[in-house]
Design an enzyme around this catalytic site. Structure first.
Site: not given
Ligand code: ADP
Length: 458
Positions: A116, A158, A164-165, A200, A275, A288, A292, A295
């Protein structure tokens, strides 16, 4: 076109891919673990092979086993679905080496976008706005502290290999920074065998908005508009909709062209998702790329009339896209509710087990993507998705009313599900008014009904 495709997945997505293959006249090969013998994708496929014990590492993630069946069954291509091997560049590479088409982008692109921190740098260089952050992965605590102070709290840690958070931590003050960093690293190492993290700026109450893209191997690239996935619990999506209530035609065109330019530049092929986070001033920032099918691809299908999985398979077979950006017309509004085997009244506790009765909703504008049926046992080993209720309406209001109607028709007994949660959500005035953000459920905690809701009894 391909003659035979192996579907390296299970559950509803295996069924979704299988249906697309059947409509394209492609023979299907299912693989299944010992826990999935009774799964519908096994029953519906032309051929099905057991590949091992229930734990994913011994079955769906076991590359040598998947490949040996692919070779033995003489398939032309493998569709990975989502999860499992879908974003594993080694797997894509092994498929290439065996002259079996991996239905997705090349191993190099999966690798490039899968990390990422690197993906963010790539997008930044291509002119896609990104959230202010550290320059790639970081480990020196003093430098991190300096960066955080300069940027201002809150910040978010991150995992570069994240998904998956997991491995994600919001930090609101300097005193928490070191301990949260440690925890994020440990979690990332355990989940992804990679403890690399980056930081970030944390955006307060953003919206999660993503663009669906499709690219063929002849340089044609289109986007199918956006999806809004702001309703999340612990960074996991629960309900998605398309289009986003905050998107104007003008912004869609502007953001869409930024996204398409980047997709073209990286030489992407197949279906993918960019995203983004959207702040209160309607500024969009890259978060990101998922290389693929996702869902929630279904809501884009409902408003565009495009079968994304069939298109994904066709472009993987070398066909050019049969439409241009101008041919894509988005009509009406679609909502997807993820129906999980979880008890929302008990903090979403997983509820695997045997489905005793099952009645699926129907009627105008209602689509169910589910592998469930009466007597089917949801195994405890995998994700808890029982099915996706996808509803189309002429506008958002009709989509909401129709979703409520369909949820009331959905009868599942024997296990707990999130149907009641969605019924609660669709009654929330802020949801109905479109006042949503990724913090919606923190600000509007789910309230279990005083009296249990009684659905139809199958
Ligand atoms: P994953 O790949 O683990 O699902 P993501 O990068 O897609 O992680 O982020 C998932 C969620 O985390 C986002 O939809 C948002 O809710 C939160 N998020 C991620 N980065 C930020 C940020 N810089 N500020 C606020 N929320 C964030």
């Amino acid at each position: 076109m391909f003659n035979k495709v192996l579907i390296a997945n299970r559950g509803e997505i295996a069924l979704r891919v299988l249906r697309a293959c059947q409509e394209l006249g492609i023979k299907t090969v299912a693989i299944y673990s010992q826990a999935d013998e009774d799964s519908l994708h096994v029953q519906f496929a032309d051929e099905a092979y057991c590949i091992g014990e229930a734990p994913a590492a011994k079955s769906y993630l076991n590359i040598p086993k998947v490949m040996s069946i692919a070779v033995m069954a003489k398939v032309d291509a493998i569709h990975p679905g989502y999860g499992f091997l879908a974003e594993n560049p080694d797997f894509a590479r092994i498929c290439e080496e065996h002259h079996i088409k991996f239905i997705g982008p090349s191993a190099e692109i999966i690798e490039k976008m899968g990390d990422k921190a690197t993906a963010k740098k790539t997008m930044d260089a291509l002119g896609v706005p990104v959230i202010k952050g550290t320059d790639g992965t970081v480990s020196d605590i003093e430098l991190i502290k300096q960066w955080a102070k300069l940027t201002g709290f809150p910040v978010i840690i991150k995992a570069t290999a994240g998904g998956g958070g997991k491995g994600m931590r919001v930090v609101r003050s300097e005193s928490e920074l070191e301990s949260q960093l440690e925890m994020a690293r440990t979690e990332a190492q355990a989940a992804f065998s990679n403890d690399g993290v980056y930081l970030e700026k944390y955006l307060e109450n953003p919206r999660h908005i993503e663009f669906q893209v499709l690219a063929d191997e002849h340089g044609n690239v289109v986007h199918i508009g956006e999806r809004e996935c702001s309703v999340q619990r612990r960074h996991q999506k629960l309900l998605e909709e398309a289009p986003s209530i905050v998107m104007t035609d003008e912004t869609r065109e502007k953001m869409g062209s930024v996204v398409l330019k980047a997709i073209r530049k990286i030489g992407y092929t197949g279906a993918g998702t960019i995203e983004l986070l959207c702040d209160g001033d309607h500024n969009f920032y890259f978060m990101e790329m998922n290389t693929r099918i996702q869902v929630e691809h279904t809501v884009s299908e409902m408003i565009s009339g495009i079968d994304l999985v069939k298109e994904q398979i066709k472009v993987a077979a070398g066909h050019p896209l049969s439409f241009t950006q101008d041919d894509i017309k988005l009509t009406g509004h679609a909502i997807e509710c993820r129906i999980n085997a979880e008890n929302p009244d008990l903090d979403f506790r997983p509820s695997p087990g045997t489905i005793e009765g099952y009645i699926a909703p129907g009627g105008p504008g209602v689509r169910i993507d589910s592998h469930a049926y009466p007597g089917y046992t949801i195994p405890p080993f995998y994700d808890s998705l029982v099915g996706k209720l996808v509803v189309w309406g002429a506008n958002r209001q009709e989509a909401i009313e129709r979703t409520k109607r369909a949820l009331a028709e959905y009868g599942i007994t024997g296990i707990d599900t999130t149907i009641g949660f969605h019924q609660w959500l669709l009654e929330q005035p802020d949801f109905v008014d479109g006042n949503i953000s990724t913090n919606f459920l923190t600000e509007h905690p789910y309230q279990p009904p005083v009296l249990p809701t009684t659905g139809p009894t199958p």
